[in-house]
Every structure is written in C-alpha cells, then in structure tokens.
Design a protein around this motif. Structure first.
Motif, PDB file in Angstrom:
ATOM      1  N   SER A  24       9.334   2.552  10.607  1.00 20.99           N
ATOM      2  CA  SER A  24       8.412   2.975   9.550  1.00 20.99           C
ATOM      3  C   SER A  24       8.737   2.272   8.232  1.00 20.99           C
ATOM      4  O   SER A  24       7.829   1.824   7.512  1.00 20.99           O
ATOM      5  CB  SER A  24       8.479   4.492   9.369  1.00 20.99           C
ATOM      6  OG  SER A  24       8.101   5.165  10.549  1.00 20.99           O
ATOM      7  N   SER A  25      10.023   2.166   7.922  1.00 20.47           N
ATOM      8  CA  SER A  25      10.424   1.484   6.689  1.00 20.47           C
ATOM      9  C   SER A  25      10.054   0.008   6.745  1.00 20.47           C
ATOM     10  O   SER A  25       9.590  -0.564   5.740  1.00 20.47           O
ATOM     11  CB  SER A  25      11.936   1.642   6.481  1.00 20.47           C
ATOM     12  OG  SER A  25      12.300   3.003   6.376  1.00 20.47           O
ATOM     13  N   ALA A  26      10.252  -0.619   7.909  1.00 23.27           N
ATOM     14  CA  ALA A  26       9.912  -2.036   8.050  1.00 23.27           C
ATOM     15  C   ALA A  26       8.415  -2.276   7.865  1.00 23.27           C
ATOM     16  O   ALA A  26       8.003  -3.249   7.219  1.00 23.27           O
ATOM     17  CB  ALA A  26      10.365  -2.549   9.419  1.00 23.27           C
ATOM     18  N   ILE A  27       7.598  -1.376   8.420  1.00 25.28           N
ATOM     19  CA  ILE A  27       6.150  -1.510   8.263  1.00 25.28           C
ATOM     20  C   ILE A  27       5.759  -1.380   6.792  1.00 25.28           C
ATOM     21  O   ILE A  27       4.919  -2.140   6.282  1.00 25.28           O
ATOM     22  CB  ILE A  27       5.416  -0.462   9.123  1.00 25.28           C
ATOM     23  CG1 ILE A  27       5.621  -0.761  10.612  1.00 25.28           C
ATOM     24  CG2 ILE A  27       3.930  -0.432   8.790  1.00 25.28           C
ATOM     25  CD1 ILE A  27       5.053   0.299  11.529  1.00 25.28           C
ATOM     26  N   ALA A  28       6.375  -0.421   6.096  1.00 21.18           N
ATOM     27  CA  ALA A  28       6.074  -0.249   4.669  1.00 21.18           C
ATOM     28  C   ALA A  28       6.465  -1.482   3.869  1.00 21.18           C
ATOM     29  O   ALA A  28       5.743  -1.909   2.958  1.00 21.18           O
ATOM     30  CB  ALA A  28       6.807   0.984   4.136  1.00 21.18           C
ATOM     31  N   ILE A  29       7.596  -2.086   4.207  1.00 24.96           N
ATOM     32  CA  ILE A  29       8.036  -3.294   3.505  1.00 24.96           C
ATOM     33  C   ILE A  29       7.081  -4.451   3.773  1.00 24.96           C
ATOM     34  O   ILE A  29       6.746  -5.233   2.870  1.00 24.96           O
ATOM     35  CB  ILE A  29       9.476  -3.646   3.919  1.00 24.96           C
ATOM     36  CG1 ILE A  29      10.448  -2.594   3.372  1.00 24.96           C
ATOM     37  CG2 ILE A  29       9.860  -5.036   3.416  1.00 24.96           C
ATOM     38  CD1 ILE A  29      11.880  -2.805   3.808  1.00 24.96           C
ATOM     39  N   VAL A  30       6.607  -4.570   5.013  1.00 21.48           N
ATOM     40  CA  VAL A  30       5.664  -5.643   5.344  1.00 21.48           C
ATOM     41  C   VAL A  30       4.357  -5.469   4.578  1.00 21.48           C
ATOM     42  O   VAL A  30       3.802  -6.429   4.021  1.00 21.48           O
ATOM     43  CB  VAL A  30       5.412  -5.682   6.863  1.00 21.48           C
ATOM     44  CG1 VAL A  30       4.250  -6.621   7.189  1.00 21.48           C
ATOM     45  CG2 VAL A  30       6.663  -6.127   7.605  1.00 21.48           C
ATOM     46  N   ALA A  88       8.416  -6.357  -2.132  1.00 23.30           N
ATOM     47  CA  ALA A  88       8.238  -5.361  -1.074  1.00 23.30           C
ATOM     48  C   ALA A  88       9.393  -4.360  -1.055  1.00 23.30           C
ATOM     49  O   ALA A  88       9.186  -3.151  -0.937  1.00 23.30           O
ATOM     50  CB  ALA A  88       8.116  -6.053   0.277  1.00 23.30           C
ATOM     51  N   VAL A  89      10.622  -4.862  -1.165  1.00 25.93           N
ATOM     52  CA  VAL A  89      11.786  -3.974  -1.121  1.00 25.93           C
ATOM     53  C   VAL A  89      11.777  -3.006  -2.292  1.00 25.93           C
ATOM     54  O   VAL A  89      12.064  -1.814  -2.145  1.00 25.93           O
ATOM     55  CB  VAL A  89      13.084  -4.810  -1.103  1.00 25.93           C
ATOM     56  CG1 VAL A  89      14.302  -3.903  -1.246  1.00 25.93           C
ATOM     57  CG2 VAL A  89      13.175  -5.599   0.197  1.00 25.93           C
ATOM     58  N   ILE A  90      11.423  -3.498  -3.479  1.00 26.33           N
ATOM     59  CA  ILE A  90      11.435  -2.647  -4.676  1.00 26.33           C
ATOM     60  C   ILE A  90      10.273  -1.658  -4.666  1.00 26.33           C
ATOM     61  O   ILE A  90      10.453  -0.463  -4.917  1.00 26.33           O
ATOM     62  CB  ILE A  90      11.401  -3.525  -5.941  1.00 26.33           C
ATOM     63  CG1 ILE A  90      12.689  -4.348  -6.032  1.00 26.33           C
ATOM     64  CG2 ILE A  90      11.231  -2.663  -7.189  1.00 26.33           C
ATOM     65  CD1 ILE A  90      12.702  -5.328  -7.185  1.00 26.33           C
ATOM     66  N   VAL A  91       9.070  -2.154  -4.362  1.00 28.19           N
ATOM     67  CA  VAL A  91       7.891  -1.285  -4.403  1.00 28.19           C
ATOM     68  C   VAL A  91       7.958  -0.215  -3.315  1.00 28.19           C
ATOM     69  O   VAL A  91       7.567   0.942  -3.532  1.00 28.19           O
ATOM     70  CB  VAL A  91       6.605  -2.127  -4.266  1.00 28.19           C
ATOM     71  CG1 VAL A  91       5.387  -1.240  -4.073  1.00 28.19           C
ATOM     72  CG2 VAL A  91       6.424  -3.015  -5.484  1.00 28.19           C
ATOM     73  N   SER A  92       8.451  -0.569  -2.142  1.00 30.12           N
ATOM     74  CA  SER A  92       8.497   0.393  -1.039  1.00 30.12           C
ATOM     75  C   SER A  92       9.751   1.251  -1.056  1.00 30.12           C
ATOM     76  O   SER A  92       9.959   2.047  -0.136  1.00 30.12           O
ATOM     77  CB  SER A  92       8.417  -0.342   0.310  1.00 30.12           C
ATOM     78  OG  SER A  92       9.538  -1.185   0.496  1.00 30.12           O
ATOM     79  N   ALA A  93      10.599   1.102  -2.076  1.00 28.52           N
ATOM     80  CA  ALA A  93      11.848   1.868  -2.131  1.00 28.52           C
ATOM     81  C   ALA A  93      11.634   3.374  -2.021  1.00 28.52           C
ATOM     82  O   ALA A  93      12.372   4.047  -1.295  1.00 28.52           O
ATOM     83  CB  ALA A  93      12.614   1.523  -3.405  1.00 28.52           C
TER      84      ALA A  93
END
Length: 271
Positions: A24-30, A88-93
C-alpha cells in the motif's frame, strides 16, 4: 486480519500484514511520484531557490544558474526521476506513516486503538511543520557551508548531490518532529508514563543534539540549534502532557478501586 481475543496472531499473518502495508505504501509513493514527474520544473525551481533563481535563469536563457550544474547524457533523466521520487516520499509520508502505525495497532486493545487515533490525526501536521522548517533553514545551512570555500576557488555543485542534501534535511526534520507524537501515543496506550519520559531528560537532550549533529547534513552550529530547539521543546511538552494524562488516569483507577472496595465490604450481621 485475523487475531486472537488477546491481540495475538501467528507469524505468517504478521508477514502477510506487513506485505499488505508495504504494498500500500509503495502504491501511494508511485501515485505521488506521477504528480512529482508532472510538476517537475516547478518543484525543481522551488528546491533550487536557496542556491539560485532557476526560474529567472530559465526565462533569460542563461546557460547556468549559480553553482549548480548537471552532467552526463542520462543526467537530465536521472534528475527528473530523482525529483519525482523525492517528492513522492515526502508527499506520501502521512500515508506510509499511517501504514506503519496500522501495522502496530492490531496488537492493541480496543480502547488503545481509539487512543491511537491521536497518532494518525497529529502525525501529518507535525511532519509538515518539520518538513517546512527543514526547507526554511536550507538558505542558512547553504550559506554557512559555502562559507568554508577558500578564496579564488569555485564551488560547483552537482544538482543531484544538492537534491540529496535537500531530501535528507527535509525528511530528517519531518520525521524528527514525529517524536512527541510517538511519546504521547505510547503514553495514551499505557506503554510509557510521563515520569518515565521526563526522568532521563538530560539523556534525551544530549541524544537530540547528538542525533542532529550525526544525521543532519549540515554541520554549522546555527542550523543545529534551529533544528534541536523545537525538538527539545516538543519533548518537554509531550512529557508534561503525559504527566497530566497519568494523573487523570490514576484518579480514575483510584475511584474505581474505592468503589469496588465499598461494594465488597460486608454488611452488619443481624440475628
């Protein structure tokens, strides 16, 4: 996710849950990375501002901007991928922080899960505050570090290295601002008491200064002070709030025990 009444589950279920949270986290980062790819130029202009006015350089058709440069055939493509990934990493944190807590939450009792909502509700604004502070101290940090450049020597910085520097500052400060949220959440679920948090305050203050000095990309005293001061303040605020929560919880437990004692007390014996 299946679990026992005591909040326990087999190891295989833990691994499945971990896989689910990571996916789920990977999908959010993508997904967030697609937005970073689309707004690549605007994001790059914002991040480069502490070093040079990239927008003005682009408008004037200048061949360079300040000390930043890019090299290699694949350099521009690598730069755009890095900007998209960093964004992506910052926004999806907030989302992957929630997934981290959701992985821990099934081991808690129902009341503890309700209290843990505080973590989800407060983690996002605190991370945003930390990331904003990290961005605001960038000009101070860069000026201080560039000040060590010897006279008559040009300091040219690869924009890839510069973005790594920016990412480390923003992520480090954003995650560091989660410290009081973790402490308060652990207090609300009964894992830590306020006295336990505040008793080793000297060690906590030293650890905060040490972590900022070791993990922060900047080494100048001013930036370290600007990063350490709010963390120390939040630590003492979290400890003080935890003491108030403990006092309220202890009074409630004491009243329940007093009421139980009165009910259990035997009445007068009558013939």
């Amino acid at each position: 996710m299946a679990s026992t009444p005591h909040g326990q589950m087999p190891l295989i279920d833990h691994l499945r849950e971990l896989r689910k949270r990571v996916l789920s986290s990977a999908i959010a980062i993508v997904v967030a990375g697609c937005g970073g790819w689309f707004f690549y130029n605007s994001i790059l202009v914002t991040l480069a501002k502490p070093v040079c006015d990239l927008r003005a350089a682009q408008a004037s058709g200048a061949a360079s901007c300040g000390a930043l440069y890019i090299s290699g055939v694949l350099g521009p493509l690598d730069l755009q991928i890095k900007v998209a990934l960093m964004t992506a990493v910052i926004v999806s944190a907030p989302f992957w922080l929630y997934q981290l807590w959701a992985f821990i939450a099934p081991a808690l009792h129902r009341k503890e899960k309700r209290n843990s909502i505080l973590f989800v509700a407060a983690a996002t604004p605190f991370f945003v505050m930390g990331a904003t502070l990290g961005y605001l101290i960038l000009p101070i940090a860069i000026d201080a570090l560039f000040g060590f450049t010897p006279n008559a020597v040009s300091n040219l910085v690869r924009i890839d290295d510069y973005l790594d520097f920016v990412l480390r500052i923003i992520l480090f400060v954003g995650l560091a601002f989660e410290l009081p949220i973790f402490l308060l959440t652990f207090n609300l679920i009964g894992f830590l008491r306020g006295r336990t948090i505040l008793k080793p305050w000297r060690a906590w203050v030293f650890s905060i200064f040490f972590a900022v000095a070791a993990l922060s990309p900047t080494g100048d005293p001013l930036s370290m002070a600007l990063l350490s001061a709010p963390l120390i303040l939040f630590y003492f605020m979290a400890g003080g709030i935890a003491l108030l929560v403990d006092r309220k919880r202890d009074k409630k437990i004491e009243s329940i025990e007093t009421g139980s004692t009165k009910i259990a007390a035997p009445g007068p014996i009558t013939e």
